[in-house]
Design a protein around this motif. Structure first.
Motif, short mmCIF file in Angstrom:
data_model
loop_
_atom_site.label_atom_id
_atom_site.label_comp_id
_atom_site.label_asym_id
_atom_site.label_seq_id
_atom_site.Cartn_x
_atom_site.Cartn_y
_atom_site.Cartn_z
N THR A 23 -2.28 7.50 -5.33
CA THR A 23 -1.38 6.37 -5.59
C THR A 23 -0.36 6.73 -6.66
O THR A 23 0.43 5.89 -7.06
CB THR A 23 -2.16 5.13 -6.05
OG1 THR A 23 -2.90 5.46 -7.21
CG2 THR A 23 -3.07 4.62 -4.95
N THR A 28 -0.51 0.75 -9.41
CA THR A 28 -0.41 0.76 -7.96
C THR A 28 0.48 -0.38 -7.45
O THR A 28 0.27 -1.53 -7.78
CB THR A 28 -1.82 0.63 -7.34
OG1 THR A 28 -2.62 1.69 -7.86
CG2 THR A 28 -1.78 0.76 -5.85
N ASN A 30 2.34 -2.72 -4.36
CA ASN A 30 1.93 -3.30 -3.08
C ASN A 30 2.24 -2.35 -1.94
O ASN A 30 1.47 -2.25 -0.98
CB ASN A 30 2.63 -4.64 -2.86
CG ASN A 30 2.06 -5.72 -3.76
OD1 ASN A 30 0.93 -5.64 -4.21
ND2 ASN A 30 2.87 -6.73 -4.04
N ILE A 33 -0.47 0.27 -1.76
CA ILE A 33 -1.69 -0.31 -1.20
C ILE A 33 -1.57 -0.43 0.31
O ILE A 33 -2.49 -0.08 1.05
CB ILE A 33 -2.00 -1.67 -1.86
CG1 ILE A 33 -2.42 -1.45 -3.31
CG2 ILE A 33 -3.09 -2.41 -1.08
CD1 ILE A 33 -2.54 -2.72 -4.12
N GLU A 34 -0.44 -0.91 0.80
CA GLU A 34 -0.24 -1.05 2.24
C GLU A 34 -0.27 0.30 2.94
O GLU A 34 -0.82 0.42 4.05
CB GLU A 34 1.05 -1.81 2.54
CG GLU A 34 0.97 -3.28 2.19
CD GLU A 34 -0.24 -3.98 2.81
OE1 GLU A 34 -0.49 -3.82 4.03
OE2 GLU A 34 -0.96 -4.68 2.07
N ARG A 37 -3.88 1.30 3.15
CA ARG A 37 -4.56 0.50 4.18
C ARG A 37 -4.25 1.05 5.57
O ARG A 37 -5.11 1.06 6.44
CB ARG A 37 -4.15 -0.96 4.07
CG ARG A 37 -4.74 -1.66 2.85
CD ARG A 37 -4.16 -3.05 2.68
NE ARG A 37 -4.46 -3.89 3.81
CZ ARG A 37 -5.30 -4.92 3.79
NH1 ARG A 37 -5.91 -5.24 2.68
NH2 ARG A 37 -5.52 -5.62 4.88
N TRP A 59 -7.54 -0.10 -11.44
CA TRP A 59 -7.11 0.57 -10.21
C TRP A 59 -8.22 0.54 -9.17
O TRP A 59 -8.00 0.19 -8.02
CB TRP A 59 -6.73 2.01 -10.58
CG TRP A 59 -6.33 2.93 -9.47
CD1 TRP A 59 -5.08 3.11 -8.96
CD2 TRP A 59 -7.17 3.86 -8.78
NE1 TRP A 59 -5.10 4.08 -8.00
CE2 TRP A 59 -6.36 4.57 -7.87
CE3 TRP A 59 -8.52 4.17 -8.86
CZ2 TRP A 59 -6.87 5.55 -7.02
CZ3 TRP A 59 -9.03 5.15 -8.02
CH2 TRP A 59 -8.21 5.84 -7.12
N THR A 62 -8.81 -3.05 -7.78
CA THR A 62 -7.71 -3.47 -6.90
C THR A 62 -7.81 -2.79 -5.54
O THR A 62 -7.73 -3.44 -4.49
CB THR A 62 -6.35 -3.14 -7.54
OG1 THR A 62 -6.26 -3.83 -8.78
CG2 THR A 62 -5.20 -3.53 -6.65
N LEU A 63 -8.01 -1.48 -5.55
CA LEU A 63 -8.08 -0.74 -4.29
C LEU A 63 -9.35 -1.05 -3.51
O LEU A 63 -9.32 -1.08 -2.28
CB LEU A 63 -7.96 0.76 -4.54
CG LEU A 63 -6.59 1.24 -4.99
CD1 LEU A 63 -6.60 2.76 -5.15
CD2 LEU A 63 -5.50 0.82 -4.04
N ALA A 66 -8.68 -4.21 -1.54
CA ALA A 66 -7.68 -4.00 -0.48
C ALA A 66 -8.23 -3.15 0.66
O ALA A 66 -8.02 -3.46 1.83
CB ALA A 66 -6.43 -3.36 -1.06
N LEU A 67 -8.96 -2.10 0.33
CA LEU A 67 -9.45 -1.20 1.37
C LEU A 67 -10.66 -1.76 2.10
O LEU A 67 -10.84 -1.52 3.29
CB LEU A 67 -9.74 0.18 0.78
CG LEU A 67 -8.51 0.89 0.22
CD1 LEU A 67 -8.89 2.23 -0.40
CD2 LEU A 67 -7.43 1.08 1.28
#
Length: 75
Positions: A23, A28, A30, A33-34, A37, A59, A62-63, A66-67
């Motif tokens: 990252t 990080t 958005n 992150i996308e 993903r 970090w 957050t990840l 999202a993942l």
């Protein structure tokens, strides 16, 4: 998939033949992150390797969310 915070860690992992992503730091976006993903395959095991500091803890949190939402099993 191994996800690391920094470029040096990414380069070392890639040189060892490990499927990896970075990252480019703990801040990080958005967009980052996308993009991560999009790399994750449903059910894929993802190993997050942060730096050992407060920013790395944030970090990771957050990840991980999202993942996991993208269908990964995050460690």
């Amino acid at each position: 998939l191994v996800v690391v915070e920094g470029v040096v860690d990414f380069v070392l992992a890639a040189q060892c033949g490990i499927r990896c992503a970075t990252t480019l730091g703990a801040a990080t976006t958005n967009k980052a992150i996308e993009e991560l993903r999009a790399l994750v395959r449903s059910g894929e095991r993802v190993l997050l390797i942060p730096d050992r500091d407060h920013a790395g803890e944030t970090w990771t949190s957050t990840l991980a969310v999202a993942l996991t939402e993208a269908g990964a099993t995050v460690e």
